[in-house]
Write a protein that holds these residues in place. Structure first.
Motif, short mmCIF file in Angstrom:
data_model
loop_
_atom_site.label_atom_id
_atom_site.label_comp_id
_atom_site.label_asym_id
_atom_site.label_seq_id
_atom_site.Cartn_x
_atom_site.Cartn_y
_atom_site.Cartn_z
N ASN A 15 0.57 9.61 -13.28
CA ASN A 15 -0.29 8.86 -12.37
C ASN A 15 0.51 7.88 -11.53
OD1 ASN A 15 -2.94 9.92 -13.14
ND2 ASN A 15 -2.46 9.04 -15.13
N ASN A 16 -0.16 7.30 -10.56
CA ASN A 16 0.50 6.35 -9.66
C ASN A 16 -0.05 4.94 -9.88
OD1 ASN A 16 -1.99 6.27 -8.27
ND2 ASN A 16 -1.34 7.87 -6.86
N ILE A 17 0.43 4.01 -9.09
CA ILE A 17 0.01 2.61 -9.20
C ILE A 17 -1.47 2.46 -8.90
CG2 ILE A 17 0.27 0.35 -8.09
CD1 ILE A 17 3.32 1.02 -7.89
N ARG A 18 -1.93 3.11 -7.84
CA ARG A 18 -3.35 3.03 -7.47
C ARG A 18 -4.24 3.49 -8.64
NH1 ARG A 18 -4.88 2.93 -2.39
NH2 ARG A 18 -3.02 4.06 -1.73
N TRP A 19 -3.86 4.61 -9.26
CA TRP A 19 -4.64 5.12 -10.38
C TRP A 19 -4.68 4.10 -11.52
CZ3 TRP A 19 -4.05 6.00 -15.53
CH2 TRP A 19 -5.06 6.73 -16.16
N GLU B 167 0.83 -1.22 0.00
CA GLU B 167 0.00 0.00 0.00
C GLU B 167 0.86 1.26 0.00
OE1 GLU B 167 -3.60 1.93 -0.30
OE2 GLU B 167 -3.53 -0.25 -0.12
N GLU B 168 2.02 1.21 0.68
CA GLU B 168 2.87 2.41 0.76
C GLU B 168 3.50 2.77 -0.60
OE1 GLU B 168 5.41 -1.02 2.52
OE2 GLU B 168 3.34 -0.34 2.67
N ALA B 169 3.50 1.85 -1.55
CA ALA B 169 4.02 2.14 -2.89
C ALA B 169 2.95 2.66 -3.82
CB ALA B 169 4.65 0.89 -3.49
N ALA B 170 1.69 2.53 -3.43
CA ALA B 170 0.56 2.77 -4.34
C ALA B 170 0.43 4.20 -4.82
CB ALA B 170 -0.74 2.34 -3.67
N ASP B 171 0.94 5.16 -4.07
CA ASP B 171 0.72 6.57 -4.42
C ASP B 171 1.97 7.29 -4.92
OD1 ASP B 171 -2.07 6.54 -3.81
OD2 ASP B 171 -1.53 6.50 -1.70
N HIS B 172 3.02 6.54 -5.14
CA HIS B 172 4.26 7.13 -5.64
C HIS B 172 4.09 7.51 -7.12
CE1 HIS B 172 8.53 7.79 -6.18
NE2 HIS B 172 8.53 6.94 -7.19
N PRO C 46 -10.71 8.50 -17.53
CA PRO C 46 -9.69 9.12 -18.38
C PRO C 46 -9.59 10.62 -18.07
CG PRO C 46 -11.08 7.68 -19.69
CD PRO C 46 -11.72 7.77 -18.33
N GLY C 47 -8.36 11.10 -18.04
CA GLY C 47 -8.14 12.52 -17.78
C GLY C 47 -8.00 12.87 -16.31
N THR C 48 -8.32 11.92 -15.42
CA THR C 48 -8.13 12.18 -13.99
C THR C 48 -6.68 11.96 -13.62
OG1 THR C 48 -8.70 9.90 -13.40
CG2 THR C 48 -10.51 11.51 -13.39
N SER C 49 -6.31 12.51 -12.50
CA SER C 49 -4.94 12.36 -12.01
C SER C 49 -4.97 12.45 -10.49
CB SER C 49 -4.06 13.46 -12.58
OG SER C 49 -2.77 13.43 -12.00
N PRO C 50 -4.10 11.72 -9.82
CA PRO C 50 -4.04 11.81 -8.37
C PRO C 50 -3.84 13.24 -7.85
CG PRO C 50 -2.77 9.93 -9.10
CD PRO C 50 -3.18 10.69 -10.33
N SER C 51 -3.21 14.09 -8.64
CA SER C 51 -3.00 15.47 -8.20
C SER C 51 -4.32 16.23 -8.10
CB SER C 51 -2.03 16.20 -9.14
OG SER C 51 -2.58 16.25 -10.45
N ASP C 52 -5.37 15.72 -8.71
CA ASP C 52 -6.68 16.38 -8.67
C ASP C 52 -7.66 15.71 -7.72
OD1 ASP C 52 -5.76 18.04 -10.75
OD2 ASP C 52 -6.43 16.61 -12.26
N TRP C 53 -7.25 14.61 -7.09
CA TRP C 53 -8.18 13.85 -6.25
C TRP C 53 -8.65 14.67 -5.07
CZ3 TRP C 53 -5.31 8.50 -5.73
CH2 TRP C 53 -5.42 7.81 -6.96
N GLU C 54 -9.94 14.51 -4.79
CA GLU C 54 -10.52 15.08 -3.58
C GLU C 54 -11.07 13.93 -2.77
OE1 GLU C 54 -13.29 18.20 -4.43
OE2 GLU C 54 -11.90 19.21 -5.78
N GLY C 55 -10.67 13.85 -1.51
CA GLY C 55 -11.10 12.74 -0.68
C GLY C 55 -10.13 11.58 -0.74
N LYS C 56 -10.47 10.55 0.01
CA LYS C 56 -9.60 9.37 0.12
C LYS C 56 -9.94 8.39 -1.01
CE LYS C 56 -8.56 5.85 3.63
NZ LYS C 56 -7.33 5.42 3.46
#
Length: 162
Positions: free
Chosen positions: A38-42, A26-31, A75-85
């Motif tokens: 994007n990251n692994i989770r995305w 889980e600790e690697a998911a947002d790198h 499509p077009g989303t990115s972790p940098s734009d995420w709101e919430g968990k």
């Protein structure tokens, strides 16, 4: 015959995806390494989101993954734009696991069905049948698995340096 080959191939690709997600801590998911958006989770969430769109959305049918996946993984989303968990890797893994069996059940005998209207993806490829969208998804899933592999490799290198 062709339908069974398609479903068998989807199973093989999804098995690789599920093996991959189960190995990611889980600790690697947002790198997000330099050069990536994007990251692994995305990437894993995006695989689930697009599979659902290609299996149900383009047929005009109701999708069954959590509604919040769209805000995180469309499509077009990115972790940098995420709101919430965002969903955990475990939640995404559960969606990916359930999704394949559901698609095989609902699409049995329907892979030759014409889409209500042809669907053209962002790469400009147009699909006319349910089976065509499902076949394309294997390519799409593999492409994002390669991104996961590259991001994870970068994360491991960076965490070894610390």
């Amino acid at each position: 015959m062709m339908e069974q080959l398609l479903f068998d191939h989807m199973e093989k690709v999804r098995k690789i995806t599920l093996q991959s997600i189960s190995r990611i801590p889980e600790e690697a998911a947002d790198h997000i390494p330099e050069g990536f958006r994007n990251n692994i989770r995305w990437n894993f969430g995006h695989i689930a989101f697009i599979q659902e769109k290609l299996a149900y959305g383009v047929l005009g049918e109701e999708t069954k993954i959590p509604d919040r996946f769209a805000g995180f993984f469309a499509p077009g989303t990115s972790p940098s734009d995420w709101e919430g968990k965002p969903p955990s890797l475990e939640e995404i893994e559960q969606v990916l696991t359930e999704q394949l069996e559901r698609i095989k059940g609902t699409h049995h005998g329907r892979v030759e069905d014409e889409l209500p209207e042809p669907f053209t993806n962002s790469a400009g490829i147009t699909f006319s049948t349910a089976g065509e969208t499902l076949m394309f998804n294997s390519f799409h899933e593999g492409m994002h698995l390669e991104a996961v592999k590259q991001i994870y490799r970068q994360w491991k290198l960076q965490s070894q340096r610390k």
